[in-house]
Design a protein around this motif. Structure first.
Motif, PDB file in Angstrom:
ATOM      1  N   VAL A 151      -5.532  -4.518  -4.801  1.00  0.00           N
ATOM      2  CA  VAL A 151      -4.294  -5.333  -4.721  1.00  0.00           C
ATOM      3  C   VAL A 151      -3.290  -4.304  -4.227  1.00  0.00           C
ATOM      4  CG1 VAL A 151      -2.388  -6.131  -6.475  1.00  0.00           C
ATOM      5  CG2 VAL A 151      -4.927  -6.753  -6.828  1.00  0.00           C
ATOM      6  N   TYR A 152      -3.414  -2.889  -4.572  1.00  0.00           N
ATOM      7  CA  TYR A 152      -2.662  -1.991  -3.972  1.00  0.00           C
ATOM      8  C   TYR A 152      -3.386  -1.185  -2.891  1.00  0.00           C
ATOM      9  CZ  TYR A 152       0.347  -3.171  -8.032  1.00  0.00           C
ATOM     10  OH  TYR A 152       1.243  -4.015  -8.701  1.00  0.00           O
ATOM     11  N   HIS A 153      -3.671  -1.641  -1.968  1.00  0.00           N
ATOM     12  CA  HIS A 153      -4.606  -1.248  -1.053  1.00  0.00           C
ATOM     13  C   HIS A 153      -4.426   0.428  -0.461  1.00  0.00           C
ATOM     14  CE1 HIS A 153      -1.883  -1.781   2.475  1.00  0.00           C
ATOM     15  NE2 HIS A 153      -1.431  -3.098   1.497  1.00  0.00           N
ATOM     16  N   ASP A 154      -3.032   0.805  -0.394  1.00  0.00           N
ATOM     17  CA  ASP A 154      -2.648   1.717  -0.111  1.00  0.00           C
ATOM     18  C   ASP A 154      -2.531   3.117  -1.249  1.00  0.00           C
ATOM     19  OD1 ASP A 154      -0.382   1.165  -1.119  1.00  0.00           O
ATOM     20  OD2 ASP A 154       1.027   1.779   0.280  1.00  0.00           O
ATOM     21  N   CYS A 155      -2.933   2.696  -2.396  1.00  0.00           N
ATOM     22  CA  CYS A 155      -2.853   3.415  -3.588  1.00  0.00           C
ATOM     23  C   CYS A 155      -4.115   4.545  -3.576  1.00  0.00           C
ATOM     24  CB  CYS A 155      -3.033   2.573  -4.886  1.00  0.00           C
ATOM     25  SG  CYS A 155      -2.935   3.593  -6.271  1.00  0.00           S
ATOM     26  N   ASP A 156      -3.461   5.750  -3.616  1.00  0.00           N
ATOM     27  CA  ASP A 156      -4.734   6.979  -3.500  1.00  0.00           C
ATOM     28  C   ASP A 156      -4.685   7.797  -4.744  1.00  0.00           C
ATOM     29  OD1 ASP A 156      -2.269   8.222  -3.561  1.00  0.00           O
ATOM     30  OD2 ASP A 156      -2.749   9.404  -1.774  1.00  0.00           O
ATOM     31  N   PHE A 157      -4.532   6.990  -6.014  1.00  0.00           N
ATOM     32  CA  PHE A 157      -4.678   7.736  -7.232  1.00  0.00           C
ATOM     33  C   PHE A 157      -5.096   6.433  -8.197  1.00  0.00           C
ATOM     34  CE2 PHE A 157      -0.271   6.242  -6.798  1.00  0.00           C
ATOM     35  CZ  PHE A 157      -0.106   5.777  -8.205  1.00  0.00           C
ATOM     36  N   SER A 158      -5.535   6.921  -9.494  1.00  0.00           N
ATOM     37  CA  SER A 158      -5.833   6.108 -10.351  1.00  0.00           C
ATOM     38  C   SER A 158      -5.000   6.037 -11.472  1.00  0.00           C
ATOM     39  CB  SER A 158      -7.479   6.532 -11.066  1.00  0.00           C
ATOM     40  OG  SER A 158      -8.293   6.511  -9.922  1.00  0.00           O
TER      41      SER A 158
ATOM     42  N   ILE B  74      -3.793 -17.861  -6.322  1.00  0.00           N
ATOM     43  CA  ILE B  74      -3.215 -17.109  -7.367  1.00  0.00           C
ATOM     44  C   ILE B  74      -2.192 -16.142  -6.848  1.00  0.00           C
ATOM     45  CG2 ILE B  74      -3.445 -15.672  -9.525  1.00  0.00           C
ATOM     46  CD1 ILE B  74      -5.272 -18.238  -9.767  1.00  0.00           C
ATOM     47  N   GLY B  75      -1.006 -16.188  -7.010  1.00  0.00           N
ATOM     48  CA  GLY B  75      -0.006 -15.150  -6.731  1.00  0.00           C
ATOM     49  C   GLY B  75       0.683 -14.027  -7.650  1.00  0.00           C
ATOM     50  N   LEU B  76       0.539 -13.089  -7.424  1.00  0.00           N
ATOM     51  CA  LEU B  76       0.990 -11.810  -8.261  1.00  0.00           C
ATOM     52  C   LEU B  76       2.542 -11.335  -7.927  1.00  0.00           C
ATOM     53  CD1 LEU B  76      -2.147  -9.769  -7.980  1.00  0.00           C
ATOM     54  CD2 LEU B  76      -1.799 -11.606  -9.699  1.00  0.00           C
ATOM     55  N   ILE B  77       3.250 -11.116  -8.784  1.00  0.00           N
ATOM     56  CA  ILE B  77       4.590 -10.483  -8.446  1.00  0.00           C
ATOM     57  C   ILE B  77       4.896  -9.624  -9.331  1.00  0.00           C
ATOM     58  CG2 ILE B  77       7.226 -11.178  -8.340  1.00  0.00           C
ATOM     59  CD1 ILE B  77       6.576 -13.897  -7.534  1.00  0.00           C
ATOM     60  N   ASP B  78       5.302  -8.395  -8.752  1.00  0.00           N
ATOM     61  CA  ASP B  78       5.569  -6.929  -9.570  1.00  0.00           C
ATOM     62  C   ASP B  78       6.957  -6.839  -9.398  1.00  0.00           C
ATOM     63  OD1 ASP B  78       5.570  -4.543 -10.586  1.00  0.00           O
ATOM     64  OD2 ASP B  78       4.085  -3.914  -9.297  1.00  0.00           O
ATOM     65  N   VAL B  79       7.701  -7.428 -10.386  1.00  0.00           N
ATOM     66  CA  VAL B  79       9.173  -7.531 -10.340  1.00  0.00           C
ATOM     67  C   VAL B  79       9.863  -6.173 -10.222  1.00  0.00           C
ATOM     68  CG1 VAL B  79      11.275  -8.371 -11.342  1.00  0.00           C
ATOM     69  CG2 VAL B  79       9.399  -9.850 -11.618  1.00  0.00           C
ATOM     70  N   ASP B  80       9.390  -5.284 -10.938  1.00  0.00           N
ATOM     71  CA  ASP B  80      10.051  -3.937 -10.777  1.00  0.00           C
ATOM     72  C   ASP B  80       9.163  -2.682 -10.228  1.00  0.00           C
ATOM     73  OD1 ASP B  80       8.375  -4.205 -13.113  1.00  0.00           O
ATOM     74  OD2 ASP B  80      10.236  -3.932 -14.368  1.00  0.00           O
ATOM     75  N   GLY B  81       8.412  -3.310  -9.272  1.00  0.00           N
ATOM     76  CA  GLY B  81       7.257  -2.463  -8.501  1.00  0.00           C
ATOM     77  C   GLY B  81       8.152  -1.387  -7.853  1.00  0.00           C
ATOM     78  N   HIS B  82       7.896  -0.419  -7.892  1.00  0.00           N
ATOM     79  CA  HIS B  82       8.454   0.719  -7.098  1.00  0.00           C
ATOM     80  C   HIS B  82       7.735   1.647  -6.220  1.00  0.00           C
ATOM     81  CE1 HIS B  82       7.525   2.596 -10.615  1.00  0.00           C
ATOM     82  NE2 HIS B  82       7.426   3.888 -10.170  1.00  0.00           N
ATOM     83  N   ARG B  83       7.907   2.019  -5.211  1.00  0.00           N
ATOM     84  CA  ARG B  83       7.123   3.002  -4.329  1.00  0.00           C
ATOM     85  C   ARG B  83       7.763   4.466  -4.509  1.00  0.00           C
ATOM     86  NH1 ARG B  83       3.918   0.910  -0.586  1.00  0.00           N
ATOM     87  NH2 ARG B  83       3.929  -1.323  -0.652  1.00  0.00           N
ATOM     88  N   ASN B  84       6.701   5.346  -4.282  1.00  0.00           N
ATOM     89  CA  ASN B  84       7.089   6.819  -4.648  1.00  0.00           C
ATOM     90  C   ASN B  84       7.942   7.092  -3.387  1.00  0.00           C
ATOM     91  OD1 ASN B  84       6.661   9.382  -3.734  1.00  0.00           O
ATOM     92  ND2 ASN B  84       5.677   9.711  -5.806  1.00  0.00           N
ATOM     93  N   LYS B  85       9.049   8.030  -3.569  1.00  0.00           N
ATOM     94  CA  LYS B  85      10.103   8.127  -2.295  1.00  0.00           C
ATOM     95  C   LYS B  85       9.421   8.992  -1.261  1.00  0.00           C
ATOM     96  CE  LYS B  85      14.394   7.576  -5.032  1.00  0.00           C
ATOM     97  NZ  LYS B  85      14.956   8.109  -6.072  1.00  0.00           N
ATOM     98  N   LYS B  86       8.530   9.868  -1.980  1.00  0.00           N
ATOM     99  CA  LYS B  86       8.064  10.969  -1.062  1.00  0.00           C
ATOM    100  C   LYS B  86       6.844  10.053  -0.071  1.00  0.00           C
ATOM    101  CE  LYS B  86       8.833  15.233  -2.907  1.00  0.00           C
ATOM    102  NZ  LYS B  86       8.294  15.980  -4.049  1.00  0.00           N
ATOM    103  N   THR B  87       5.862   9.545  -1.171  1.00  0.00           N
ATOM    104  CA  THR B  87       4.466   9.118  -0.466  1.00  0.00           C
ATOM    105  C   THR B  87       5.047   7.741   0.226  1.00  0.00           C
ATOM    106  OG1 THR B  87       3.898   8.210  -2.594  1.00  0.00           O
ATOM    107  CG2 THR B  87       3.420  10.637  -1.843  1.00  0.00           C
ATOM    108  N   GLY B  88       5.773   6.752  -0.421  1.00  0.00           N
ATOM    109  CA  GLY B  88       5.882   5.567  -0.202  1.00  0.00           C
ATOM    110  C   GLY B  88       4.703   4.590  -0.613  1.00  0.00           C
TER     111      GLY B  88
END
Ligand code: SF4
Length: 299
Positions: free
Chosen positions: A100-107, A3-17
């Protein structure tokens, strides 16, 4: 299956990445992993099923050929594709898979969906209907704070249970939807009891509604420096009404943040730049900035 996932408008926080997680894709991942399938962010190759999410209709469409991605079945969803489309119920009821978002440090969390209002520039009512309480999802095991995505947190008839839940978790929170128009003293009191990650965001979108009494009431419990107020301009408001609202907020010691309805309109662009550039807002009057003599200070 793969199964493949694509987050078309996924964005990273400019400060934390760190990427802001897509709840629908995390639920899809949990659903298929529970069934023993392999799930990954699609970036190359062939998949049995692809799930593509797009939240905003202004985000350009993804070209799968560019990434050499193909699939037997493609499922597209999100407001950017179809405001009415929902996840199948057996996926919707799954908790999000944060791996799926292994570096995510929030909920991310919701206590309600929908809204009591039906603002003409907003799709929430059309998409989610009238406000409905919602059972909270599991939290990110690596999460250090909680992003609360309710559209109108205090319009939820079960807002107090949400506060109890958050006080129990003892994590800082970032509340996205605080409607100061309906806020009463009890709500302002409990709002102040939460540990806030950043300023509390309120909005003063309609100039014909005088929010000064409600904001004054709120700041009896919540210190003004903890509050930031969005001011929508260029949508049913005159420049005089725009100036009145930001100057009133200044008097109340609350930071205004101007949201231009039409970002290419020269007046809206300039007014937003004046207010949102704090150093300029604090030192230069609009009557001076409007003339253009301070344009070199602000890129
Ligand atoms: S109050 Fe906010 S979420 Fe509700 S309809 Fe208006 S803009 Fe949308």
């Amino acid at each position: 299956m793969k199964i493949g996932l694509i987050d078309v408008d996924g964005h990273r926080n400019k400060k934390t990445g760190i990427a802001f997680p897509n709840i629908a894709l995390m639920k899809v991942s949990n659903y298929y992993k529970q069934l023993g399938h392999e799930v990954e962010h699609a970036n190359f190759g062939h998949y049995d099923k692809l799930y593509i999410s797009k939240l905003f209709n202004f985000t350009p469409e993804i070209d799968l050929n560019v990434g050499f991605i193909s699939a037997n079945e493609i499922n597209k969803g999100g407001t950017g594709y179809d405001i009415k489309k929902r996840l199948p119920l057996d996926i919707e009821v799954c908790d999000p898979d944060y791996s799926v978002y292994h570096d995510c440090d929030f909920s991310v969390q919701f206590f309600s969906r929908g809204c009591i209002r039906n603002c003409s520039f907003c799709v929430v009512r059309e998409k989610e209907g009238f406000i409905m309480p919602q059972k909270p999802m599991n939290l990110n095991p690596n999460g250090k704070h909680i992003e609360i995505l309710d559209n109108n947190f205090f319009a939820n008839p079960e807002w107090k249970s949400a506060i109890d839940y958050l006080l129990d978790k003892k994590q800082p929170v970032n509340l996205h939807g605080v409607d100061v128009r309906i806020m009463n003293e009890e709500q302002a009191y409990w709002l102040n009891k939460l540990k806030h990650l950043k300023q509390i965001h309120i909005a003063w979108d309609f100039p014909k509604i005088d929010l000064v009494p409600q904001i004054t009431e709120m700041t009896k419990h919540v210190k003004p420096y903890k509050v930031m107020c969005y001011v929508l301009i260029g949508f049913n408001s005159t420049p005089e009404q725009d100036l009145y609202r930001v100057e009133k907020l200044r008097e109340l010691k609350i930071d205004p943040f101007v949201m231009p309805y039409n970002k290419s309109d020269p007046y809206q662009k300039r007014f937003a730049r004046w207010v949102n550039h704090k150093a300029i807002f604090k030192t230069v009057k609009w009557s001076e900035y409007r003339q253009g003599s301070f344009s070199s200070v602000c890129p």
